[in-house]
Design a protein around this motif. Structure first.
Motif, PDB file in Angstrom:
ATOM      1  N   SER A   1       0.825  -1.203   0.000  1.00 37.68           N
ATOM      2  CA  SER A   1       0.000   0.000   0.000  1.00 37.68           C
ATOM      3  C   SER A   1       0.860   1.256   0.000  1.00 37.68           C
ATOM      4  N   SER A   2       0.602   2.137  -0.948  1.00 32.46           N
ATOM      5  CA  SER A   2       1.389   3.367  -1.017  1.00 32.46           C
ATOM      6  C   SER A   2       0.947   4.349   0.057  1.00 32.46           C
ATOM      7  N   LEU A   3      -0.365   4.360   0.308  1.00 31.55           N
ATOM      8  CA  LEU A   3      -0.914   5.317   1.254  1.00 31.55           C
ATOM      9  C   LEU A   3      -0.402   5.076   2.669  1.00 31.55           C
ATOM     10  N   SER A   4      -0.402   3.817   3.082  1.00 34.52           N
ATOM     11  CA  SER A   4       0.004   3.547   4.463  1.00 34.52           C
ATOM     12  C   SER A   4       1.475   3.875   4.657  1.00 34.52           C
ATOM     13  N   ARG A   5       2.249   3.756   3.585  1.00 33.56           N
ATOM     14  CA  ARG A   5       3.652   4.161   3.698  1.00 33.56           C
ATOM     15  C   ARG A   5       3.741   5.655   3.968  1.00 33.56           C
ATOM     16  N   GLU A   6       2.873   6.417   3.296  1.00 35.73           N
ATOM     17  CA  GLU A   6       2.882   7.867   3.458  1.00 35.73           C
ATOM     18  C   GLU A   6       2.443   8.295   4.851  1.00 35.73           C
ATOM     19  N   LEU A   7       1.345   7.686   5.305  1.00 34.70           N
ATOM     20  CA  LEU A   7       0.801   8.070   6.603  1.00 34.70           C
ATOM     21  C   LEU A   7       1.730   7.674   7.743  1.00 34.70           C
ATOM     22  N   GLY A   8       2.551   6.687   7.502  1.00 35.10           N
ATOM     23  CA  GLY A   8       3.347   6.135   8.589  1.00 35.10           C
ATOM     24  C   GLY A   8       2.475   5.175   9.352  1.00 35.10           C
ATOM     25  N   ASP A   9       3.076   4.331  10.154  1.00 39.13           N
ATOM     26  CA  ASP A   9       2.295   3.273  10.788  1.00 39.13           C
ATOM     27  C   ASP A   9       1.552   3.749  12.027  1.00 39.13           C
ATOM     28  N   THR A  10       1.821   4.977  12.464  1.00 42.43           N
ATOM     29  CA  THR A  10       1.256   5.383  13.749  1.00 42.43           C
ATOM     30  C   THR A  10      -0.182   5.859  13.638  1.00 42.43           C
ATOM     31  N   ASN A  11      -0.535   6.533  12.553  1.00 41.13           N
ATOM     32  CA  ASN A  11      -1.888   7.051  12.437  1.00 41.13           C
ATOM     33  C   ASN A  11      -2.850   6.037  11.845  1.00 41.13           C
ATOM     34  N   LYS A  12      -4.038   5.975  12.418  1.00 39.07           N
ATOM     35  CA  LYS A  12      -5.112   5.191  11.826  1.00 39.07           C
ATOM     36  C   LYS A  12      -5.950   6.138  10.972  1.00 39.07           C
ATOM     37  N   SER A  13      -6.446   5.620   9.871  1.00 37.92           N
ATOM     38  CA  SER A  13      -7.235   6.464   8.980  1.00 37.92           C
ATOM     39  C   SER A  13      -8.727   6.179   9.137  1.00 37.92           C
ATOM     40  N   LEU A  14      -9.470   7.225   9.465  1.00 40.47           N
ATOM     41  CA  LEU A  14     -10.926   7.121   9.604  1.00 40.47           C
ATOM     42  C   LEU A  14     -11.557   8.030   8.555  1.00 40.47           C
ATOM     43  N   ILE A  15     -12.434   7.466   7.740  1.00 46.19           N
ATOM     44  CA  ILE A  15     -13.020   8.250   6.663  1.00 46.19           C
ATOM     45  C   ILE A  15     -14.536   8.309   6.804  1.00 46.19           C
ATOM     46  N   ILE A  16     -15.065   9.515   6.673  1.00 52.00           N
ATOM     47  CA  ILE A  16     -16.512   9.711   6.733  1.00 52.00           C
ATOM     48  C   ILE A  16     -17.002  10.098   5.340  1.00 52.00           C
ATOM     49  N   PHE A  17     -17.916   9.320   4.804  1.00 50.96           N
ATOM     50  CA  PHE A  17     -18.557   9.635   3.528  1.00 50.96           C
ATOM     51  C   PHE A  17     -20.018   9.951   3.800  1.00 50.96           C
ATOM     52  N   TYR A  18     -20.548  10.942   3.105  1.00 51.17           N
ATOM     53  CA  TYR A  18     -21.974  11.209   3.297  1.00 51.17           C
ATOM     54  C   TYR A  18     -22.594  11.766   2.031  1.00 51.17           C
ATOM     55  N   MET A  19     -23.925  11.699   1.990  1.00 48.02           N
ATOM     56  CA  MET A  19     -24.743  12.370   0.978  1.00 48.02           C
ATOM     57  C   MET A  19     -25.827  13.087   1.755  1.00 48.02           C
ATOM     58  N   SER A  20     -26.250  14.222   1.236  1.00 43.42           N
ATOM     59  CA  SER A  20     -27.249  14.974   1.977  1.00 43.42           C
ATOM     60  C   SER A  20     -28.029  15.848   1.017  1.00 43.42           C
ATOM     61  N   SER A  21     -29.354  15.870   1.137  1.00 42.46           N
ATOM     62  CA  SER A  21     -30.136  16.706   0.221  1.00 42.46           C
ATOM     63  C   SER A  21     -30.385  18.088   0.831  1.00 42.46           C
ATOM     64  N   TYR A  22     -30.835  18.123   2.098  1.00 46.39           N
ATOM     65  CA  TYR A  22     -31.123  19.412   2.747  1.00 46.39           C
ATOM     66  C   TYR A  22     -30.066  19.784   3.775  1.00 46.39           C
ATOM     67  N   GLY A  23     -29.002  19.012   3.858  1.00 50.47           N
ATOM     68  CA  GLY A  23     -27.911  19.359   4.753  1.00 50.47           C
ATOM     69  C   GLY A  23     -28.005  18.742   6.140  1.00 50.47           C
ATOM     70  N   ASN A  24     -29.039  17.953   6.401  1.00 49.14           N
ATOM     71  CA  ASN A  24     -29.176  17.385   7.744  1.00 49.14           C
ATOM     72  C   ASN A  24     -28.136  16.300   8.022  1.00 49.14           C
ATOM     73  N   THR A  25     -28.029  15.363   7.093  1.00 49.08           N
ATOM     74  CA  THR A  25     -27.014  14.321   7.251  1.00 49.08           C
ATOM     75  C   THR A  25     -25.621  14.950   7.188  1.00 49.08           C
ATOM     76  N   ALA A  26     -25.487  16.024   6.391  1.00 50.51           N
ATOM     77  CA  ALA A  26     -24.193  16.720   6.306  1.00 50.51           C
ATOM     78  C   ALA A  26     -23.811  17.311   7.661  1.00 50.51           C
ATOM     79  N   ARG A  27     -24.802  17.881   8.375  1.00 51.47           N
ATOM     80  CA  ARG A  27     -24.514  18.443   9.706  1.00 51.47           C
ATOM     81  C   ARG A  27     -24.075  17.351  10.678  1.00 51.47           C
ATOM     82  N   MET A  28     -24.723  16.224  10.576  1.00 54.56           N
ATOM     83  CA  MET A  28     -24.332  15.094  11.434  1.00 54.56           C
ATOM     84  C   MET A  28     -22.902  14.678  11.114  1.00 54.56           C
TER      85      MET A  28
END
Ligand code: FMN
Ligand code: FES
Ligand code: FE2
Ligand code: FE2
Lengths: 94, 428
Positions: free
Chosen positions: B257-284
């Motif tokens: 993995s190229s990405l994990s080499r970049e991040l280094g082994d110490t950080n864990k990566s947490l990713i939030i994906f969302y879709m929102s029509s009126y912005g409610n889920t976006a606020r969450m």
């Protein structure tokens, strides 16, 4: 009904369940790390290690024994989709 | 012969090392393979024959429908009663198609398959045969002798089925690698130093067939890299005889993995994906982001699915440690961009990654539970039930979201808050 305690060591969480409950019925609900594929004892995905209370689970079937062997399971490994809890035990994902 | 070799017209076996022959078949008109792969010029089903002083071995066969070409090539260099050994490195029908007929013609031959292949063999051949084949299961370092030649097996499961293995011809240093190092590329000049530019096919094949099994590729490479290699002979595409080690090295690169080499082994990566029509889920999503971001050792990313494409997100997800999906409930379901992404993850391994869902809803709110079920189905661990908010989140609900983000991030770094003994009847 008789109760038994099962501990999922990966999340250090204990659940009190009626005897006869299958591990698959619990582990996902509490977010333990055992994962499932076929859910019917065929693929070996749900392999876990029983670290305590090995004898407090139902005996593995001939088929489970075969799947465990094919997946080169260590001693005291079981399939979480098959094993039913009879008494206190501790498990962790393989 | 090599300069003018054209196996489209040359219907006999092709010897490429002393006593080692290609006896495969060409399938130049194929355009789609296994539903998931395209090919612009077809493929080959490579089968091999090894002649030793003590008998002949056949390694892999061809797809059903290509038997004639295969048997014709075989017959050009051996009699059936000379065949002592048949090896199947992989039981997928594109390599086991001619096995029943081959076993019928060479009943004295012994079949060698990997320890994981037995139940598959039965299920694959069930409709065609009453009595099961005799076979021997083999694993790493098991050998069979052909007199002055020896085949040694390498147990390399999950490349790309549970049953896969490689076979090494010790004296000639030829690795019969099965689908590993293969590609769907049909060129009648057969050898990597003669065929057209097949690099894209090689990488494409890896990306769709081997990529979900990177961990297993690494384990296989640990067995393959120490070997002396004159030729790598896969079951599809060019035979790799010129600098074969390049392809082994390339597999190692592709699996790291190229990405994990970049991040280094110490950080864990947490990713939030969302879709929102009126912005409610976006606020969450924003509140969850704030909460997760307070946890040491976690790198948090926040993405609006509306502004991205699936492919780069799949790359991100492959290297992430936790994935949170936010979707409103629209017509009783999570929204399509979420499903599009969640249905594009078959090429990466998600096993054990942490997953969570959240979303705003109007009255029924099915989306969050559906996404959680999907994540479990993808073999992710869903440690906490996701948050659902009715319409516009209140400040209190946003605080709950912040706490949720913090909790998931804490779980990610192993600081799970204990919940005491849970009663089975309290589980939903
Ligand atoms: C690339 C590929 C990946 C596969 N992955 C799986 C899998 O993960 N689990 C499984 O049970 N079968 C898997 N299979 C096996 C197929 O489900 C099996 O070959 C099936 O019989 C194909 O059915 P079909 O003839 O209707 O296409 C896979 C097959 C291929 C070609
Ligand atoms: S999930 Fe397949 S054996 Fe248990
Ligand atoms: Fe295959
Ligand atoms: Fe193949």
């Amino acid at each position: 009904m008789a109760k038994a305690k099962i501990t999922f060591e990966d999340i250090n969480q204990t659940v009190s369940v009626p005897a006869g409950t299958r591990i698959i019925e619990i582990s996902e609900k509490i977010g333990a790390g055992v994962i499932y594929g076929c859910r019917e004892g065929d693929c070996g995905t749900c392999m876990m290690e029983v670290t305590e209370g090995w004898n407090n689970l139902t005996e593995p079937s001939v088929l489970e024994e075969k799947v465990l062997r094919e997946n080169m399971a260590g001693r005291h490994y079981r399939l979480a989709c098959q094993a039913q809890i009879l008494g206190d035990c501790k498990v962790k994902p393989a | 012969m090599a300069d003018t070799l054209n196996v489209a017209t040359w219907k006999e076996a092709v010897e490429f090392a002393p006593g080692v022959h290609w006896i495969g078949a060409l399938d130049p008109t194929l355009r789609t393979f296994d539903i998931i792969l395209k090919t612009a010029n077809g493929t080959t089903y490579n089968s091999y024959l090894v002649r030793g002083s003590g008998g002949v071995a056949i390694i892999d066969t061809v797809k059903e429908g290509f038997e004639d070409e295969f048997f014709h090539r075989l017959e050009s260099v051996a009699r059936y009663d000379e065949i002592r050994v048949i090896v199947l490195n992989h039981l997928e029908p594109d390599h086991s198609g001619a096995l029943p007929e081959l076993m019928r013609r060479a009943p004295q031959a012994r079949l060698y398959i990997s320890t994981r292949a037995t139940t598959m063999l039965k299920a694959l051949l069930r409709p065609n045969r009453e009595e099961p084949f005799e076979y021997t299961t083999v694993t790493t370092n098991d050998r069979v002798s052909l007199g002055d030649r020896h085949l040694r097996f390498l147990h390399t499961p999950f490349l790309h089925w549970p049953d896969t293995q490689c076979t090494y011809l010790e004296e000639q240093q030829v690795l019969f690698s099965g689908d590993v190092f293969g590609c769907h590329y049909c060129d009648s000049r057969l050898f990597n130093d003669r065929v057209g530019d097949f690099r894209f096919s090689f990488d494409y094949y890896y990306a769709h067939i081997m990529r979900p099994f990177k961990q297993w590729v690494m384990e296989a490479l640990a067995l393959i890299e120490p070997l002396k290699l004159k030729v790598v002979a896969p079951t599809h595409g060019p035979i790799l005889r010129e600098r074969p080690r390049r392809y082994v090295a390339h597999y190692r690169e592709l699996s790291t993995s190229s990405l994990s080499r970049e991040l280094g082994d110490t950080n864990k990566s947490l990713i939030i994906f969302y879709m929102s029509s009126y912005g409610n889920t976006a606020r969450m999503a924003e509140a969850i982001y704030q909460g997760a971001d307070t946890v040491e050792g976690v790198r948090v990313s926040l993405y609006d699915l509306e502004g991205g494409e699936v492919a780069p997100f799949v790359d991100l997800i492959e290297d992430a440690d936790a994935l949170l999906f936010g979707s409103p409930t629209i017509n009783g379901d999570a929204v399509k961009p979420v499903w599009d992404l969640l249905s594009s993850l078959a090429v990466v391994n998600l096993k054990g990654k942490i997953g969570a869902a959240f979303g705003s809803y109007g009255w029924s709110g099915e989306a969050v539970r559906m996404v959680e079920d999907r994540m479990r189905g993808l073999k992710m661990r869903v440690p906490r039930e996701g948050i659902r908010v009715k319409l516009i989140p209140t400040q209190e609900e946003l605080d709950e979201c912040t706490g949720f983000g913090r909790e998931i991030a804490n779980i990610l770094v192993g600081k799970e808050v204990q919940r005491g003994v849970i009663e089975f009847s309290d589980l939903t």
